[in-house]
Scaffold this motif. Sequence first.
Motif, short mmCIF file in Angstrom:
data_model
loop_
_atom_site.label_atom_id
_atom_site.label_comp_id
_atom_site.label_asym_id
_atom_site.label_seq_id
_atom_site.Cartn_x
_atom_site.Cartn_y
_atom_site.Cartn_z
N GLU A 84 10.04 6.68 -2.37
CA GLU A 84 10.57 7.96 -1.91
C GLU A 84 11.94 7.78 -1.25
O GLU A 84 12.83 8.61 -1.42
CB GLU A 84 9.59 8.64 -0.96
N GLY A 120 0.82 -1.21 0.00
CA GLY A 120 0.00 0.00 0.00
C GLY A 120 0.85 1.26 0.00
O GLY A 120 1.73 1.43 -0.83
N LYS A 121 0.59 2.12 0.97
CA LYS A 121 1.33 3.39 1.06
C LYS A 121 2.81 3.18 1.36
O LYS A 121 3.63 4.03 1.06
CB LYS A 121 0.69 4.30 2.10
N SER A 125 4.65 1.19 -0.15
CA SER A 125 5.30 1.08 -1.46
C SER A 125 5.71 2.46 -1.97
O SER A 125 6.79 2.64 -2.53
CB SER A 125 4.36 0.41 -2.47
N ILE A 126 4.84 3.44 -1.73
CA ILE A 126 5.16 4.83 -2.11
C ILE A 126 6.32 5.33 -1.25
O ILE A 126 7.25 5.97 -1.75
CB ILE A 126 3.91 5.73 -1.95
N THR A 127 6.28 5.01 0.03
CA THR A 127 7.36 5.41 0.94
C THR A 127 8.67 4.78 0.51
O THR A 127 9.71 5.44 0.52
CB THR A 127 7.01 4.99 2.39
#
Length: 185
Positions: free
Chosen positions: A81, A73-74, A76-78
């Motif tokens: 980054e 989820g999020k 993966s974005i982290t």
Amino acid sequence: MSHQTNKTRLSESLGQIVVSFKALEQALEAIIYCCMEISPAQARIMMNSISFSTKVTTMEFLLRELHADDELGKLSITLQEFIERCTYCERQRNEWVRSYWIPELEADAGMVRRLGGQLANSDSEFTLEIIHLAELESFILCLNATVTYLHAFHQKLFTSFERVQGPEHFQRYLRTQLYVGNDAR
């Protein structure tokens, strides 16, 4: 007097950049080690032989191998980054540490100069750039924040999925000394 202060601040900043970057590298090593089922000695030998950018790529590969993107989820974005931030930190560290700094007797407080090179039509052209020491000091804060966030990310992965070993497991890795006999175990 400002010359000596600038010179001292520059030396301290460059030293802190090196130390903070090493802490960032160890934070990456912690995640890599805690994703793998190998001995601390094997991990130390492996980590000593790979570059920082390879460590970043290895961390990403291992985490994506253990977790599906939709599962993360999020996180993966982290992760993405962190990869971008680590790449930036390495590039910026190289730029600062590998610069040729010019000591100046008449420098304004908080300012130093470095020799900068630009390639123009196959002729090397060098310029003297003014650098505010606050830029280096801000980068140190960026490095330290990245280390802190990476440790928190590691902890979150451990508590959320339990597919990586906890950050405290990394202490075994850090205590492992490298010596010739390690490869026999």
